[in-house]
Scaffold this motif. Structure first.
Motif, short mmCIF file in Angstrom:
data_model
loop_
_atom_site.label_atom_id
_atom_site.label_comp_id
_atom_site.label_asym_id
_atom_site.label_seq_id
_atom_site.Cartn_x
_atom_site.Cartn_y
_atom_site.Cartn_z
N ASP A 266 0.86 -1.18 0.00
CA ASP A 266 0.00 0.00 0.00
C ASP A 266 0.90 1.23 0.00
OD1 ASP A 266 -2.45 -1.51 0.29
OD2 ASP A 266 -1.85 -1.85 2.37
N LEU A 267 0.71 2.09 -1.00
CA LEU A 267 1.58 3.26 -1.14
C LEU A 267 0.80 4.54 -0.90
CD1 LEU A 267 3.51 2.26 -4.41
CD2 LEU A 267 4.04 1.66 -2.05
N TYR A 268 1.44 5.48 -0.21
CA TYR A 268 0.84 6.79 0.06
C TYR A 268 1.86 7.87 -0.30
CZ TYR A 268 -2.58 4.07 2.63
OH TYR A 268 -3.53 3.15 2.97
N LEU A 269 1.33 8.96 -0.79
CA LEU A 269 2.18 10.08 -1.20
C LEU A 269 1.91 11.28 -0.30
CD1 LEU A 269 4.15 11.26 -3.37
CD2 LEU A 269 2.11 12.00 -4.63
N VAL A 270 2.96 11.86 0.23
CA VAL A 270 2.86 13.11 0.98
C VAL A 270 3.57 14.17 0.17
CG1 VAL A 270 3.41 14.33 3.11
CG2 VAL A 270 2.82 11.90 3.19
N THR A 271 2.87 15.21 -0.21
CA THR A 271 3.44 16.17 -1.15
C THR A 271 2.91 17.57 -0.88
OG1 THR A 271 3.67 16.68 -3.51
CG2 THR A 271 1.58 15.73 -2.81
N ASP A 272 3.64 18.54 -1.40
CA ASP A 272 3.14 19.91 -1.40
C ASP A 272 3.03 20.42 -2.84
OD1 ASP A 272 5.79 20.09 -2.03
OD2 ASP A 272 6.38 21.24 -0.26
#
Length: 949
Positions: A266-272
């Motif tokens: 399971d992949l999650y992206l934290v970005t601005d």
């Protein structure tokens, strides 16, 4: 104590630059065990004053220092022991506090071995990491009681970010603070500080189930591992482009790489980054994106929810719940709830043997939370959808009566009477039986022979293309419906499905493919094996055909190809063909014997579908075929085991399959390196089992004494055929025993069970249920057999030695050539005018029902060979003749018996030949019956011609 005392430990393998992906986990474990053993020795020896013992201490400290250097870069990817614990025991070692060193590392290795660290929740204690557990003397009794032992499943979350150690600790603390007692799982955090570190962590740490990719991080790792080059090759990375990419581009690329490496993560992206730059296809690998993450609550809940989706087993849960109901059974199954067992005076031992739970779950109900396999709409539907996700298909169907039936379901659904099916002549017997059921005409394809080992390899692509071009020239390409191949073969030969399907679709764009993957359900969960599975290949082809890059590449290729002599078949055979993406349809099916290589009860199998025309053309026919072959009373225990087996491989398949590959490689190494074992036994390598023309990479073996471990990536990416590393084929001809005799020796004397043998080989399948102890036992057994033989060679008389040498010559040199499929007799061709090799096997099969049309001729007394060599008539088989081993039909109904086939059958040493009756002989058609069939065909031809006039 001398350095030679440690010859079991290969110090050359301590160079990280030389470690391969299939032995890194084992080497890490071995190094920790090595440290433990030598910590004990150092503790015992360092106070001694003798010169020899001080020399031993010096050697041990040098060896331990080297091991610490090896472990240091690896432990960054693991929560336990991890860097804090490693540094703690290293400090005790460097300060020569060998008593602390020994106590700490013994405790640590024990926790690694028994998995205790997976049961310790540190959130209620003042401990910041597992390394604090090593200071046993400093832990108060109160603190010990506050460290709760968990029953909840444990996993690890990988966070990819260029964090300092202080920042990493803060992230861990914040996520730990979110734990609640009613959470279904608990997890710990490991940090990767670069793109390459993230790949290494995901590859070698199987406890990682989730990955959070955050903000900005460099591409390059500070570590120098050879396997990074293998990973970049395997994942087809443009290293320069990734190294120079912008942070958001790199994060998105990492998501694709991780999904390709381990699809279950399971992949999650934290970005601005602006939302418009990541939505849609660029971020498809991620379940969700978080912006400027400061509050971790939402991420924490998302992580637990996603893991629970893989953990859920809808049908197994429903069955457990149903078993707890006090149901009054006014239907079938008197055995339900053990009703006929507990009150019995005579069969209570059955209940004691199996346990009550099994019978409590026995029912014929399809309600009350359960479901119907024939028309699933609840828990079974959900379980099959979960399996579809796990194995990368569009649809998955459970089968409770084996892959033989799964093959028949698919073939009956796809093929119609008169369709042509291409299949290997050494295929499983379910394939021709399915042709008979569907009325399809088989065209047999010849696999390349390995006569020196009495086995076949696989069907070359050139052979497939040649048959297709032959059928095209005869105007029969529209009749061709399916290509059916076995991948992986029983002996471990692996096709390149993408290349096969691409080139076949270039000739026939609507070809349907059935890949019999009965023996390789596990391959989906290996980063390298996965790339040669049917479902992965189908998905890859769909993506290629949908891309503008492929369209441009195809247009260029088409122009060049059409400029060549395309009217010449040799041009088609020698050219690597590309299908037209506007015409090609990706229609792929795979059948898995889940019970053979994964966790499931016997006969538990699956059908996986990736057919883009399934809804348009196949769904109704498939449902009818499924109804035809599926019992209305399926075994619910089998179905539940398929559900649970899917859960297992989605959550720990990467670990289990990786370990089985490690064990198989270790077995190769141990046999090859042992001078006595290798005197009598040889592990067949790629150079023995795959002809050079099919190995352009030049890879000859996975391990050799001279070269050590070899890289696999180039071979697995480019060779036409490769060898499955989990199959270890042992050549036993030098023992003087044939394969079947050696098999009986292993079973009768050593309780080692194998199945597949040939005249001079035995096959060891290393599956996910194997342990290092099992491998060690096998090596010891081979060593004992080798010692016995060696002793006998020293003591035998000249007469006995001569007999032994003759046996060895017979097994190694005097081997019968392997026969290819001969031909169907003209009476059993679809038409008297037939010029192509397909046969009407169905007609021959049912003609054999008439006893008056058949006679028996014995093989062993030479009668069949004499009849064939007489030449006054064709001898035509009326039955399937299937020797075990090798386990495929050597003769099928309607096939002409040749001298080569009879000589092969006469040379076999096996006792079991299905379809052959020793008392009577083999069943063949009488001449009169063959003549009648020929006359019927001629009459039909005349009728058709007059009708057309």
């Amino acid at each position: 104590m001398k350095e030679q005392d440690y010859d079991y430990f290969d110090f050359q393998s301590l160079d990280p630059a030389e470690v391969a992906f299939y032995n890194l986990t084992r080497l890490r474990t071995d190094n920790w065990h090595f440290l433990r053993d030598n910590a004990r020795r150092l503790h015992r020896l360092h106070k001694s004053g003798t010169v020899q013992e001080q020399a031993d201490v010096m050697w041990l400290t040098d060896a331990c220092t080297e091991v610490f250097s090896f472990l240091q870069p690896l432990e960054e990817f693991f929560v336990f022991p991890g860097i804090p614990a490693l540094e703690q025991v290293k400090a005790a070692f460097e300060q020569r506090r060998y008593d602390d060193f020994a106590r700490q590392i013994v405790r640590m290795v024990r926790m690694m071995t028994n998995g205790l660290f997976r049961k310790l929740d540190l959130t209620t204690s003042r401990l910041s990491d597992y390394g604090d557990l090593l200071n046993v003397a400093k832990l108060s009794d109160e603190l010990h009681t506050r460290i709760r032992q968990e029953k909840r499943p444990y996993f690890q979350v990988l966070i990819v970010d260029d964090l300092t150690e202080t920042e990493s600790k803060e992230v861990r603390r914040q996520l730990r603070d979110l734990r609640r007692p009613d959470d279904l799982f608990f997890y710990e955090v490991v940090v990767a500080r670069s793109y390459e570190d993230a790949l290494l962590a995901a590859l070698i740490n199987p406890d990682i189930q989730t990955c959070v990719v955050r903000y900005s991080f460099p591409f390059r790792s500070k570590k120098k591992f050879r396997l990074l080059d293998e990973l970049h090759s395997l994942l087809k990375h443009n290293v320069k482009k990734l190294d120079s990419a912008m942070p958001t581009e790199r994060s998105l690329a990492l998501g694709k790489s991780l999904k390709s490496l381990r699809p279950e993560l399971d992949l999650y992206l934290v970005t601005d980054a602006p939302v418009e730059s990541i939505v849609g296809e660029p971020s498809r690998a991620f379940r969700r994106a978080f912006y400027n993450q400061g509050n971790y609550q939402e991420m924490h809940l998302s992580i637990l929810k996603a893991v629970n989706e893989r953990y859920e087993t809808p049908f197994f849960n429903a069955l457990k719940k149903y078993s707890q109901k006090p149901t009054a059974m006014f239907h079938a199954l008197p055995i339900s709830h053990s009703a006929t067992i507990v009150r019995s005076h005579w069969i209570k031992d059955m209940g004691e043997f199996y346990g009550s739970k099994m019978f409590e779950a026995e029912t014929s109900a399809t309600t009350g939370g359960l479901d119907s396999l024939l028309q699933p709409g609840g828990s079974l539907r959900d379980s099959q959808e979960n399996a579809s996700r796990a194995f990368g298909s569009r649809r998955t169907y459970f089968v409770t009566n084996g892959t033989s039936t799964a093959n028949k379901i698919v073939m009956q659904a796809i093929n119609r009477p008169g369709d042509i099916v291409l299949l290997a002549h050494d295929c499983h017997k379910s394939h021709p039986y399915a042709c008979i059921l569907s009325g399809a005409f088989p065209v047999y394809l010849d696999a390349y022979p390995l006569s020196e080992y009495s086995m076949y390899g696989a069907v070359p692509l050139r052979e497939i293309k040649s048959r297709l071009l032959e059928l095209r020239a005869a105007g029969k390409l529209d009749q061709v419906r399916m290509l059916l191949l076995t991948n992986i073969t029983f002996d471990g030969i692996v096709y390149d499905p993408i290349r096969v399907m691409e080139e076949v679709l270039a000739i026939k764009p609507d070809m349907i493919f059935l890949w019999d993957e009965a023996w390789c359900a596990y391959a989906r969960f290996s980063p390298i094996l996965r790339r040669r599975t049917a479902m992965w290949s189908a998905q890859e082809l769909r993506q290629r055909f949908d891309s503008s890059a492929y369209l441009k590449k195809f247009a260029k290729w088409k122009t060049q190809f059409e400029a060549s002599n395309t009217s010449d078949d040799e041009t088609w055979l020698e050219t690597r063909l590309m299908p037209d993406p506007e015409l090609a349809r990706v229609r792929v099916y795979a059948t898995h014997s889940t019970h053979k290589t994964l966790t499931a009860l016997r006969q538990g199998s699956m059908i996986h579908v990736h057919d883009q025309d399934f809804e348009h053309y196949t769904r109704n026919a498939f449902n009818e075929a499924y109804m035809t072959h599926t019992s209305t009373s399926p075994n619910y225990q089998i179905l539940a085991s398929l559900d649970v087996g899917r859960r297992q491989v989605e959550l720990e398949g990467h670990d289990m399959v990786g370990r089985s590959i490690e064990l198989a490689m270790m077995l190769r190494e141990r046999i090859t390196r042992d001078p006595l074992i290798s005197k009598f036994f040889t592990v067949l390598a790629a150079k023995e089992m795959i002809l050079p023309e099919f190995r352009p990479s030049g890879l000859e073996e996975y391990f050799s004494n001279s070269a050590g471990w070899c890289r696999l990536d180039k071979a697995w990416l480019g060779d036409e055929f490769v060898l499955d590393p989990t199959r270890v084929t042992l050549h036993v001809g030098s023992t003087g025993m044939d394969g079947d005799t050696f098999k009986k020796l292993l079973m009768d004397r050593f309780d080692i069970q194998i199945n597949k043998t040939s005249r001079n080989t035995v096959l060891f399948m290393i599956h996910i249920g194997m342990t290092r102890g099992t491998i060690a036992h096998l090596v010891n057994v081979l060593s004992e057999i080798a010692m016995d033989l060696n002793d006998k060679l020293d003591s035998w008389s000249n007469v006995e030695l001569a007999a032994h040498e003759q046996n060895v010559r017979s097994l190694n040199e005097e081997l019968p050539p392997l026969p290819n499929f001969s031909r169907f007799h003209p009476s059993f061709l679809p038409s008297p005018e037939n010029t192509t090799p397909e046969g009407d096997m169905r007609r021959a099969f049912y003609l054999a029902y008439d006893d008056t049309a058949c006679e028996h001729i014995k093989i062993e007394d030479g009668s069949l060979l004499e009849a064939v060599q007489a030449g006054d008539r064709d001898i035509v088989s009326a039955a399937f003749i299937t020797p075990y081993p090798p386990g495929f039909p050597v003769l099928v109904p309607g096939q002409v018996v040749t001298r080569e086939i009879v000589q092969y059958l006469m040379a076999l040493d096996v006792q079991e030949i299905h379809g052959y009756e020793p008392m009577y002989g083999t069943r063949v058609f009488k001449t009169s019956a063959v003549v009648r069939e020929s006359e019927k065909q001629d009459a039909l031809l005349i009728s058709n011609r007059s009708g057309s006039c």
